[in-house]
Design a protein around this motif. Structure first.
Motif, short mmCIF file in Angstrom:
data_model
loop_
_atom_site.label_atom_id
_atom_site.label_comp_id
_atom_site.label_asym_id
_atom_site.label_seq_id
_atom_site.Cartn_x
_atom_site.Cartn_y
_atom_site.Cartn_z
N PRO A 51 0.81 -1.22 0.00
CA PRO A 51 0.00 0.00 0.00
C PRO A 51 0.85 1.28 0.00
O PRO A 51 1.95 1.29 0.57
CB PRO A 51 -0.82 -0.11 1.29
CG PRO A 51 -0.11 -1.08 2.14
CD PRO A 51 0.64 -2.00 1.23
N LEU A 52 0.35 2.32 -0.67
CA LEU A 52 1.02 3.61 -0.69
C LEU A 52 0.17 4.65 0.04
O LEU A 52 0.68 5.49 0.77
CB LEU A 52 1.25 4.05 -2.14
CG LEU A 52 1.91 5.41 -2.34
CD1 LEU A 52 3.34 5.40 -1.83
CD2 LEU A 52 1.90 5.79 -3.82
N THR A 101 -3.68 7.98 5.19
CA THR A 101 -2.37 7.56 5.67
C THR A 101 -1.46 7.28 4.49
O THR A 101 -1.78 6.48 3.63
CB THR A 101 -2.49 6.29 6.54
OG1 THR A 101 -3.60 6.47 7.41
CG2 THR A 101 -1.22 6.06 7.32
N TYR A 102 -0.33 7.97 4.48
CA TYR A 102 0.62 7.83 3.39
C TYR A 102 1.79 7.00 3.87
O TYR A 102 2.34 7.25 4.95
CB TYR A 102 1.09 9.22 2.96
CG TYR A 102 1.92 9.21 1.71
CD1 TYR A 102 1.31 9.20 0.45
CD2 TYR A 102 3.30 9.23 1.77
CE1 TYR A 102 2.06 9.18 -0.71
CE2 TYR A 102 4.06 9.22 0.61
CZ TYR A 102 3.43 9.20 -0.62
OH TYR A 102 4.18 9.18 -1.77
N GLN A 129 7.67 4.48 7.07
CA GLN A 129 6.93 5.36 7.96
C GLN A 129 5.50 5.56 7.50
O GLN A 129 5.23 5.63 6.30
CB GLN A 129 7.61 6.73 7.98
CG GLN A 129 8.76 6.82 8.95
CD GLN A 129 9.22 8.25 9.03
OE1 GLN A 129 9.31 8.94 8.02
NE2 GLN A 129 9.54 8.69 10.24
N LYS A 130 4.61 5.69 8.46
CA LYS A 130 3.24 6.04 8.12
C LYS A 130 3.02 7.50 8.46
O LYS A 130 3.26 7.92 9.58
CB LYS A 130 2.26 5.17 8.92
CG LYS A 130 2.18 3.75 8.42
CD LYS A 130 1.08 3.01 9.12
CE LYS A 130 1.01 1.57 8.63
NZ LYS A 130 -0.06 0.85 9.30
N THR A 147 -1.52 16.20 8.79
CA THR A 147 -0.51 17.04 9.43
C THR A 147 0.31 17.83 8.39
O THR A 147 1.15 18.65 8.77
CB THR A 147 0.47 16.19 10.26
OG1 THR A 147 1.11 15.26 9.37
CG2 THR A 147 -0.24 15.42 11.35
N LEU A 148 0.10 17.55 7.11
CA LEU A 148 0.92 18.20 6.09
C LEU A 148 0.12 19.29 5.37
O LEU A 148 -1.07 19.16 5.15
CB LEU A 148 1.40 17.17 5.06
CG LEU A 148 2.23 16.00 5.59
CD1 LEU A 148 2.69 15.12 4.44
CD2 LEU A 148 3.43 16.50 6.38
#
Lengths: 276, 535
Positions: free
Chosen positions: B298-299, B358-359, B364-365, B370-371
């Protein structure tokens, strides 16, 4: 978009049914006589009338909140400035001096000055609701047709109506472009400092101008291809013929203006002087 | 007397060094229905502008030869007189609405002709009823659906009772289903009114779903063919000039059918399927089996997403979707189910009411909430449908390099990466041009280049091929396919089932209840419940 500019709101009141030309003429006529006259009784009477009309137009507070606050701010600023620059102007106008506060200094407070500023306040209160009624009960197309009816060239009137119409479009376009530019790397969120944000915002103007120029180009071609500007006159789909209510409104406006002028004679000038 | 005559016409735009049209000779008879086809830049729209008088009256340039509408020379007649003879429906109805309501928009021409109000109301009512938009008369034209917008634009010119109707790329702004409805409507009106109809378009397949009398083929500013649809489809001239053949013709060709032996090739419903079946079956049996699915990591996870433009009509009510690394994902669905909205939520242009994005950045997730928009853009590139909303520079090279400059790279690296990207996107020859000299399709490629140069991991494209002819479309998609093979994950929003079938390795169908189907493109197409409303 959350930010909605105030504008035409289609409802079913007698004010909405009046022709735009009638409302424009009545608004202009009443505003001019209110600007000229300094008879507080007269001003108070038309202020009450304009507030009643305002109530009848079914305008909600939410629609006009922003613009009202804006106008209120500048009116108060203006009243203060009038006092600061010339606290004794009322005394000069009315020729008597009833002191309330202070005696010899520059800043004195007199009944005459207060009365003069009350007149100014009434003038604002008369015109603002009338202007808002006009803007919010008149369909922009019908507005264009009324401008044309009172003698303005239809090309000019149509441009005005088109400009009014494009305001929301341009706003949403600005929003989209701003986001696209942020995605390219202009940091416009709270994570950037003010200078960066201002600079980034400036960059949005270029695509906005290009997009608007494109839009103008296409619309003017579309208008030409449908014979806009062929004759010196045109008809209006949204135009309204004058009904009895229009004539009555105009008649009432004329009577009010005549009364205002008659008061000049009675008062021997533009000012009604209660101090003498 | 012919309706339209071109006699040795050459034309050069004032702003251009080379002529756009060369020695055009063309006669169109009254009552004919003609398709003018050609790739972008072939001069087909310029030809349209000569017919409606925009050239020479509002677009400046040098014309030699004569263009006649009936017996009037367009040089001598005024644009106003010509507009009564030739009604033009411009491309992209959105940008040409004038009236505040549909009714006023339709009445605009009559207003300028000083028609009295009662007659105007009656004629507007009549045409709106005829075109099926009577219920929308008091709505703003902007609020109408794509098909209704076009009907509004059509009513506005039909009301003039002109003898000639000119459609400039009528399919450009429509999804396939509304496009075919429009073509059917044009055909119905042609049969009722017996007027002359000219359609300028490069999407041949959709126009030919209804009969036309002739096809005028254009390439490089010349007329290179004047033939019937059947002649055209039997020849391979469309391929030669870079236009797409109808899918069924392509299939017949691949299967090895002799097209000269196929009767009624111009009408798929009249084909003799029994005669063709053995050849097609044989071909299908020999076709390669579908490749096995590869396990992917998954991405981006979209979890329990809620969003609505207003409280009463939610667009997403608990949407879940995972985009995997290496996907070439086609996002399809009816207009209004939230395809663009989903992209704009992923890029941070819109904020969801609830839910998580979720990226997976390496191991890292990252919670995308937050971006900022800019920070998300370093990972996820988004290409909007309208290129004009993305372009902020005057010159192409500056535009493509902008994102790199803002990220503080050195000049040599910028030049190299910009040049590479421009070459890949086929824009290198134009690198020093101003952007406003480019066509819509070329501008679109500039915006794609300007995002690609940032080397994002995930690329989201909103209708990447809209408004582009087949050659540019193929170039673009082949290029995106290569990028995908190099490891860039891609999601594109599309209405084009060819595009989905040929280039995607996964299709997500959005419906009113969230994801309707998430499968291989061929599975989606083979499921009539899902695919028929889309086609």
């Amino acid at each position: 978009m959350s930010f909605q500019l105030f504008g035409f709101d289609d409802q079913d009141t007698w004010l909405h049914h009046l022709s735009g030309a009638t409302k424009l003429l009545a608004f202009l006529g009443l505003s001019i006589i209110a600007m000229i006259s300094y008879d507080a009784r007269f001003l108070a009477a038309i202020t009450i009338m304009s507030l009643i009309l305002f109530k009848q137009a079914h305008i909600t507070w939410r629609q006009i909140r922003l613009v009202t606050k804006f106008i209120l701010f500048f009116s108060i600023l203006n009243l203060l400035a009038v006092y600061v620059f010339s606290p004794e102007y009322g005394v000069h106008l009315y020729g008597t001096r009833h002191l309330i506060l202070g005696s010899t200094g520059y800043f004195t407070l007199t009944q005459e000055q207060l009365f003069y500023e009350l007149n100014l306040t009434l003038k604002y209160i008369v015109t603002v609701p009338l202007a808002l009624i006009f803007l919010m009960t008149t369909n922009p197309s019908e507005f264009a047709s009324s401008l044309n009816k009172v003698g303005l060239s239809y090309k000019v009137s149509y441009s005005v109506a088109l400009a009014l119409r494009y305001i929301p479009d341009v706003q949403s376009e600005y929003h989209q472009i701003s986001l696209a530019q942020q995605a390219r790397g202009y940091e416009l969120s709270r994570k950037a400092n003010l200078w960066q944000r201002l600079q980034g915002a400036g960059k949005i103007l270029i695509p906005l101008v290009f997009a608007s120029l494109d839009r103008i180009d296409t619309v003017s071609r579309a208008m030409e291809l449908r014979r806009f500007g062929r004759y010196r006159k045109r008809t209006w789909y949204m135009g309204r013929d004058f009904h009895a209510s229009d004539w009555l409104t105009l008649l009432a406006t004329v009577l009010i203006i005549i009364l205002g002028i008659a008061l000049f004679k009675v008062n021997d000038g533009r000012f009604w002087n209660p101090f003498r | 007397m012919p309706a339209i005559t071109f006699d040795h016409v050459n034309f050069q735009y004032e702003s251009q060094a080379e002529p756009t049209l060369h020695d055009i000779n063309l006669t169109i008879h009254a009552g004919e229905k003609v398709l003018i086809a050609g790739p972008s830049g072939s001069g087909k729209s310029t030809l349209g502008n000569l017919i409606n008088g925009s050239i020479p009256h509002s677009i400046k340039g040098h014309v030699t030869g004569t263009v006649r509408i009936g017996d009037q020379d367009t040089q001598d007649a005024s644009l106003f007189d010509l507009s009564l003879l030739v009604g033009t429906v411009l491309q992209d109805p959105d940008s040409q609405f004038i009236g505040l309501t549909t009714a006023e928009d339709i009445a605009f021409g009559l207003e300028n002709d000083r028609v009295a109000r009662p007659e105007m109301h009656q004629r507007v009512e009549e045409w709106a009823t005829r075109l099926g938009i009577a219920a929308q008369l008091h709505q703003s034209p902007q609020e109408l659906s794509g098909g209704q917008k076009q009907r509004d634009a059509m009513a506005g010119v039909l009301i003039d009772d002109g003898d000639i109707l000119l459609f400039d790329e009528p399919l450009a702004a429509l999804d396939p289903a509304s496009g075919r409805k429009s073509i059917a409507l044009i055909d119905k009106l042609h049969q009722q009114l017996h007027n002359t109809v000219i359609i300028i378009e490069h999407q041949i397949e959709d126009v030919l779903t209804r009969p036309v009398d002739r096809v005028i083929l254009m390439a490089d500013g010349r007329i290179i063919g004047d033939l019937t649809p059947a002649e055209l489809l039997r020849s391979n001239r469309l391929q030669q000039i870079g236009l797409r053949e109808p899918l069924y013709v392509e299939a017949l060709r691949y299967a090895g059918c002799d097209l000269n032996q196929v009767d009624h090739i111009e009408d798929i419903t009249a084909l003799d399927t029994q005669a063709l079946a053995p050849t097609l079956q044989h071909w299908q049996d020999g076709a390669a089996a579908t490749p096995p699915t590869v396990a992917r990591t998954p991405l981006l996870d979209v979890t329990d997403l809620h969003f609505g433009y207003n409280r009463h009509t939610p667009i997403f009510d608990g949407l879940n979707l995972t985009i995997n690394r290496g996907d070439m994902l086609a996002l399809v669905g009816r207009n209004g189910v939230g395809k663009s909205t989903l992209s704009q939520i992923i890029t941070g242009f819109l904020n969801p009411a609830a839910g998580h994005l979720t990226y997976h950045d390496g191991d890292q997730k990252v919670d995308l909430a937050t971006l900022s928009v800019k920070e998300r853009a370093d990972k996820i590139g988004y290409i909007m449908q309208d290129p004009n909303q993305m372009i902020s520079q005057v010159m192409i090279r500056d535009e493509v390099g902008l994102g790199l400059r803002l990220r503080g790279l050195d000049d040599d690296t910028i030049t190299k990466r910009v040049d590479d990207t421009l070459k890949i996107c086929g824009l290198y020859p134009f690198r020093n041009w101003p952007i406003n000299a480019l066509s819509f399709g070329q501008r679109k490629r500039v915006t794609i280049a300007s995002i690609l140069v940032l080397q994002p991991e995930l690329l989201i494209l909103d209708e990447p091929t809209a408004g582009q002819d087949w050659r540019h479309y193929t170039d673009m998609m082949t290029f995106l396919e290569q990028l995908n093979q190099q490891g860039i994950t891609m999601m594109f929003i599309t209405h084009d089932m060819h595009l989905m079938l040929e280039y995607a390795n996964r299709t997500v169908v959005l419906g009113d209840q969230g994801v309707m189907l998430d499968a291989r493109p061929s599975t989606v197409l083979a499921n009539p419940e899902v695919s028929v409303p889309l086609l």
